[in-house]
Scaffold this motif. Structure first.
Motif, PDB file in Angstrom:
ATOM      1  N   THR A 103       0.856  -1.177   0.000  1.00 42.40           N
ATOM      2  CA  THR A 103       0.000   0.000   0.000  1.00 42.40           C
ATOM      3  C   THR A 103       0.901   1.240   0.000  1.00 42.40           C
ATOM      4  OG1 THR A 103      -0.119  -0.111   2.434  1.00 42.40           O
ATOM      5  CG2 THR A 103      -1.911  -1.152   1.181  1.00 42.40           C
ATOM      6  N   VAL A 104       0.383   2.366  -0.453  1.00 41.15           N
ATOM      7  CA  VAL A 104       1.172   3.600  -0.549  1.00 41.15           C
ATOM      8  C   VAL A 104       0.479   4.684   0.263  1.00 41.15           C
ATOM      9  CG1 VAL A 104       2.157   5.329  -2.100  1.00 41.15           C
ATOM     10  CG2 VAL A 104       1.970   2.946  -2.847  1.00 41.15           C
ATOM     11  N   HIS A 105       1.266   5.442   1.029  1.00 35.96           N
ATOM     12  CA  HIS A 105       0.704   6.390   1.985  1.00 35.96           C
ATOM     13  C   HIS A 105       1.394   7.744   1.924  1.00 35.96           C
ATOM     14  CE1 HIS A 105      -1.500   3.111   3.914  1.00 35.96           C
ATOM     15  NE2 HIS A 105      -0.416   2.405   3.668  1.00 35.96           N
ATOM     16  N   ASP A 106       0.635   8.764   2.251  1.00 37.60           N
ATOM     17  CA  ASP A 106       1.205  10.088   2.469  1.00 37.60           C
ATOM     18  C   ASP A 106       2.137  10.008   3.682  1.00 37.60           C
ATOM     19  OD1 ASP A 106       0.676  13.231   1.901  1.00 37.60           O
ATOM     20  OD2 ASP A 106       0.926  12.860   4.051  1.00 37.60           O
ATOM     21  N   ALA A 107       3.348  10.542   3.529  1.00 35.76           N
ATOM     22  CA  ALA A 107       4.337  10.401   4.599  1.00 35.76           C
ATOM     23  C   ALA A 107       3.922  11.116   5.875  1.00 35.76           C
ATOM     24  CB  ALA A 107       5.689  10.933   4.119  1.00 35.76           C
ATOM     25  N   ALA A 108       3.190  12.242   5.757  1.00 36.91           N
ATOM     26  CA  ALA A 108       2.787  13.003   6.941  1.00 36.91           C
ATOM     27  C   ALA A 108       1.472  12.519   7.515  1.00 36.91           C
ATOM     28  CB  ALA A 108       2.678  14.486   6.576  1.00 36.91           C
ATOM     29  N   GLN A 154      -2.161   0.178  -4.871  1.00 36.94           N
ATOM     30  CA  GLN A 154      -1.007  -0.529  -4.338  1.00 36.94           C
ATOM     31  C   GLN A 154       0.056  -0.648  -5.429  1.00 36.94           C
ATOM     32  OE1 GLN A 154      -4.197  -1.682  -4.587  1.00 36.94           O
ATOM     33  NE2 GLN A 154      -4.622  -3.236  -3.021  1.00 36.94           N
ATOM     34  N   LEU A 155       1.296  -0.434  -5.044  1.00 38.81           N
ATOM     35  CA  LEU A 155       2.418  -0.581  -5.971  1.00 38.81           C
ATOM     36  C   LEU A 155       2.954  -1.996  -5.924  1.00 38.81           C
ATOM     37  CD1 LEU A 155       4.553   2.669  -5.575  1.00 38.81           C
ATOM     38  CD2 LEU A 155       3.566   1.783  -7.691  1.00 38.81           C
ATOM     39  N   LEU A 157       5.620  10.514  -0.289  1.00 40.01           N
ATOM     40  CA  LEU A 157       4.917   9.242  -0.153  1.00 40.01           C
ATOM     41  C   LEU A 157       5.856   8.184   0.418  1.00 40.01           C
ATOM     42  CD1 LEU A 157       3.133   9.197  -3.641  1.00 40.01           C
ATOM     43  CD2 LEU A 157       2.076   9.739  -1.431  1.00 40.01           C
ATOM     44  N   VAL A 158       5.260   7.174   1.051  1.00 36.11           N
ATOM     45  CA  VAL A 158       6.032   6.056   1.584  1.00 36.11           C
ATOM     46  C   VAL A 158       5.299   4.750   1.301  1.00 36.11           C
ATOM     47  CG1 VAL A 158       7.154   7.373   3.423  1.00 36.11           C
ATOM     48  CG2 VAL A 158       4.949   6.267   3.861  1.00 36.11           C
ATOM     49  N   LEU A 159       6.071   3.662   1.293  1.00 37.50           N
ATOM     50  CA  LEU A 159       5.500   2.328   1.148  1.00 37.50           C
ATOM     51  C   LEU A 159       4.939   1.845   2.480  1.00 37.50           C
ATOM     52  CD1 LEU A 159       8.338   0.674  -0.977  1.00 37.50           C
ATOM     53  CD2 LEU A 159       6.101   1.443  -1.809  1.00 37.50           C
ATOM     54  N   GLY A 160       3.823   1.122   2.414  1.00 35.72           N
ATOM     55  CA  GLY A 160       3.253   0.520   3.609  1.00 35.72           C
ATOM     56  C   GLY A 160       4.103  -0.632   4.124  1.00 35.72           C
ATOM     57  N   ARG A 161       3.755  -1.123   5.305  1.00 33.27           N
ATOM     58  CA  ARG A 161       4.561  -2.146   5.978  1.00 33.27           C
ATOM     59  C   ARG A 161       3.760  -3.381   6.359  1.00 33.27           C
ATOM     60  NH1 ARG A 161       9.381  -0.537   8.003  1.00 33.27           N
ATOM     61  NH2 ARG A 161       9.171  -1.779   9.907  1.00 33.27           N
ATOM     62  N   THR A 162       2.502  -3.457   5.935  1.00 35.57           N
ATOM     63  CA  THR A 162       1.656  -4.579   6.328  1.00 35.57           C
ATOM     64  C   THR A 162       0.866  -5.097   5.128  1.00 35.57           C
ATOM     65  OG1 THR A 162      -0.232  -3.186   6.923  1.00 35.57           O
ATOM     66  CG2 THR A 162       1.397  -3.611   8.647  1.00 35.57           C
ATOM     67  N   GLY A 189       0.386  -8.199  -0.937  1.00 37.16           N
ATOM     68  CA  GLY A 189       0.974  -9.505  -0.682  1.00 37.16           C
ATOM     69  C   GLY A 189       2.417  -9.598  -1.119  1.00 37.16           C
ATOM     70  N   LEU A 190       3.023 -10.709  -0.777  1.00 35.52           N
ATOM     71  CA  LEU A 190       4.373 -11.071  -1.178  1.00 35.52           C
ATOM     72  C   LEU A 190       4.273 -12.403  -1.900  1.00 35.52           C
ATOM     73  CD1 LEU A 190       7.503 -11.221  -1.113  1.00 35.52           C
ATOM     74  CD2 LEU A 190       7.318 -12.042   1.231  1.00 35.52           C
ATOM     75  N   GLN A 191       4.650 -12.433  -3.161  1.00 39.04           N
ATOM     76  CA  GLN A 191       4.556 -13.649  -3.956  1.00 39.04           C
ATOM     77  C   GLN A 191       5.947 -14.158  -4.286  1.00 39.04           C
ATOM     78  OE1 GLN A 191       1.983 -12.682  -7.288  1.00 39.04           O
ATOM     79  NE2 GLN A 191       0.521 -11.702  -5.930  1.00 39.04           N
ATOM     80  N   VAL A 192       6.170 -15.427  -4.030  1.00 37.19           N
ATOM     81  CA  VAL A 192       7.439 -16.076  -4.306  1.00 37.19           C
ATOM     82  C   VAL A 192       7.243 -17.029  -5.478  1.00 37.19           C
ATOM     83  CG1 VAL A 192       9.242 -17.595  -3.389  1.00 37.19           C
ATOM     84  CG2 VAL A 192       8.194 -15.859  -1.917  1.00 37.19           C
ATOM     85  N   CYS A 193       8.148 -16.961  -6.455  1.00 35.72           N
ATOM     86  CA  CYS A 193       8.020 -17.740  -7.680  1.00 35.72           C
ATOM     87  C   CYS A 193       9.190 -18.714  -7.776  1.00 35.72           C
ATOM     88  CB  CYS A 193       7.991 -16.810  -8.892  1.00 35.72           C
ATOM     89  SG  CYS A 193       6.666 -15.577  -8.817  1.00 35.72           S
ATOM     90  N   LEU A 194       8.869 -20.004  -7.840  1.00 29.96           N
ATOM     91  CA  LEU A 194       9.883 -21.055  -7.865  1.00 29.96           C
ATOM     92  C   LEU A 194       9.630 -21.977  -9.048  1.00 29.96           C
ATOM     93  CD1 LEU A 194       9.714 -21.957  -4.069  1.00 29.96           C
ATOM     94  CD2 LEU A 194      11.546 -20.684  -5.180  1.00 29.96           C
TER      95      LEU A 194
END
Length: 412
Positions: free
Chosen positions: A43-48, A93-94, A127-132, A172-177
């Motif tokens: 997710t992307v957020h306003d830094a302030a 979301q980026l 802007l900042v990237l989310g953490r969850t 999400g976090l997707q892992v490709c194998l």
């Protein structure tokens, strides 16, 4: 694997057997399991003010020449410096999608560099990237619109509000194998699924959404599971552990309802309710589907593990900061060789179907906590096989030991 002659993308599919041959040809490409890739969403957020909405124009200005064409039709959509492709999900979301690498260390190094470049672009725009794994502050709202996304929203709304939460608020976090050699595919497919619930529990980050506690360890996965099991549920089941992956995926794909029926960009792509791809082949619509239609349909299926020639593992929440490396290393280690694959599947077997419990309770569930600790122990044992440079190996080891300690402290 079963193969078939190449079909033109416009070839009509008049029998289910034609679709099955096409799926078998494209979805499980076999060979030595050497490469790993990763797809990272935030997710992307306003830094302030992280609760402030961020619109597409602000994202376009921040990304510049890296903007995807979904928000700027004239953009060159240039990849990041080390090749990561930037896309935007419907809620703004980026996502960075990497090229697969034979070296896990090289994958981590280049992805870190692309994340740093993306973060710098956003920082300059405030802007900042989310953490969850789910937006902690904002309610679901559309940022990027397209015929596909409008059709998705319409179809998902038939099942309730979970689809909008997934589309607009989750990351999400997707892992490709690699799928592996022909004699390894079934075991790697089973292991990628079986370890899912305990790893989801171990790496859950999505407990708070829209300014409140959700009561879930992973409200992101809760949203996915609530949409439509024919589209988002697991393909593999511990009730049928030896089922052929190709046959299982083919049956899943043909039984899944259509999500989009493509037309002109100004058309309504919403399909008739309840029509599956199998129904389409059988004549439910005015024209037969083509191989191109089948490829597109496969892109609208979102199971926890999706075969795309390789195995796309989709059940992990986005992680804070550099912690995205940890579940990547765990999965790479657990699938590093056939013996570890077999051991991981055995350790996860008692909880291999507990997707709902993993999303709901995370490591507060005793059986999931036990399996997670055991799998992290196994990953730590297998980690040296990944040939990470000493500083990266040591950092990863410390991170996994911290996660293992959390699992060990859970109810036993």
């Amino acid at each position: 694997m079963v193969t078939s002659p190449d079909l033109d993308r416009g070839t009509p599919l008049r029998q289910a057997a034609d679709a099955a041959r096409h799926i078998a040809r494209i979805c499980f490409k076999t060979g030595p399991p050497r490469r790993t890739g990763v797809e990272l969403e935030w997710t992307v957020h306003d830094a302030a003010d992280p609760a402030r909405p961020v619109d597409r124009e602000r994202l376009r200005a921040a990304l510049g020449r890296h903007s995807p064409t979904t928000i700027d039709s004239s953009s060159p959509a240039a990849p990041l410096r080390h090749g990561g492709a930037v896309t935007l999900e419907p809620g703004g979301q980026l996502e960075i999608s990497t090229a697969p690498r034979a070296s896990l260390a090289a994958l981590i190094e280049t992805t870190d560099a692309d994340i740093a470049q993306l973060s710098d672009l956003l920082r300059a725009a405030g802007l900042v990237l989310g953490r969850t794994g789910i937006d902690p502050w904002r309610t679901p709202r559309p940022v990027v619109e397209s015929p596909r996304y409008r059709a998705m929203r319409c179809v998902f709304d038939r099942q309730g509000r979970a689809g909008r939460t997934m589309m607009y608020s989750t990351a999400g976090l997707q892992v490709c194998l690699d799928a592996g050699e022909p004699d390894q595919v079934a075991a790697r497919w089973a292991a990628a699924h079986a370890v899912g619930p305990p790893l989801l529990a171990a790496f859950a980050t999505a407990g708070r959404h829209a300014g409140r506690s959700t009561g879930w360890a992973s409200a992101r996965m809760a949203a996915w599971l609530a949409i439509d099991p024919a589209r988002t549920g697991p393909v593999w089941s511990p009730a049928r552990p030896g089922a052929d992956p190709v046959a299982a995926w083919t049956a899943y794909a043909l039984a899944a309802p259509l999500l989009c029926l493509r037309g002109d960009d100004d058309a309504d792509w919403t399909p008739p309710a309840g029509v599956t791809f199998g129904d389409w082949i059988a004549g439910a619509l005015s024209r037969p589907p083509t191989t191109d239609d089948l490829d597109y349909h496969l892109s609208t299926l979102f199971p926890v593990v999706r075969p795309r020639g390789y195995l796309e593992i989709r059940y992990l929440d986005a992680q804070p900061g550099r912690d995205w490396r940890l579940p990547l290393a765990v999965l790479a280690a657990l699938l590093a060789d056939p013996d570890t694959v077999a051991r991981a599947t055995t350790l996860a077997a008692p909880v291999a179907d507990r997707w709902h419990a993993a999303a709901r309770y995370g490591l507060a569930d005793p059986a999931l906590a036990r399996a997670a600790a055991d799998l992290l122990d196994l990953a730590l044992t297998a980690l040296p096989r990944l040939d990470l440079p000493a500083p990266l190996h040591d950092e990863t080891t410390r991170g996994l030991r911290r996660r293992r300690a959390v699992a060990e402290e859970g109810p036993r």
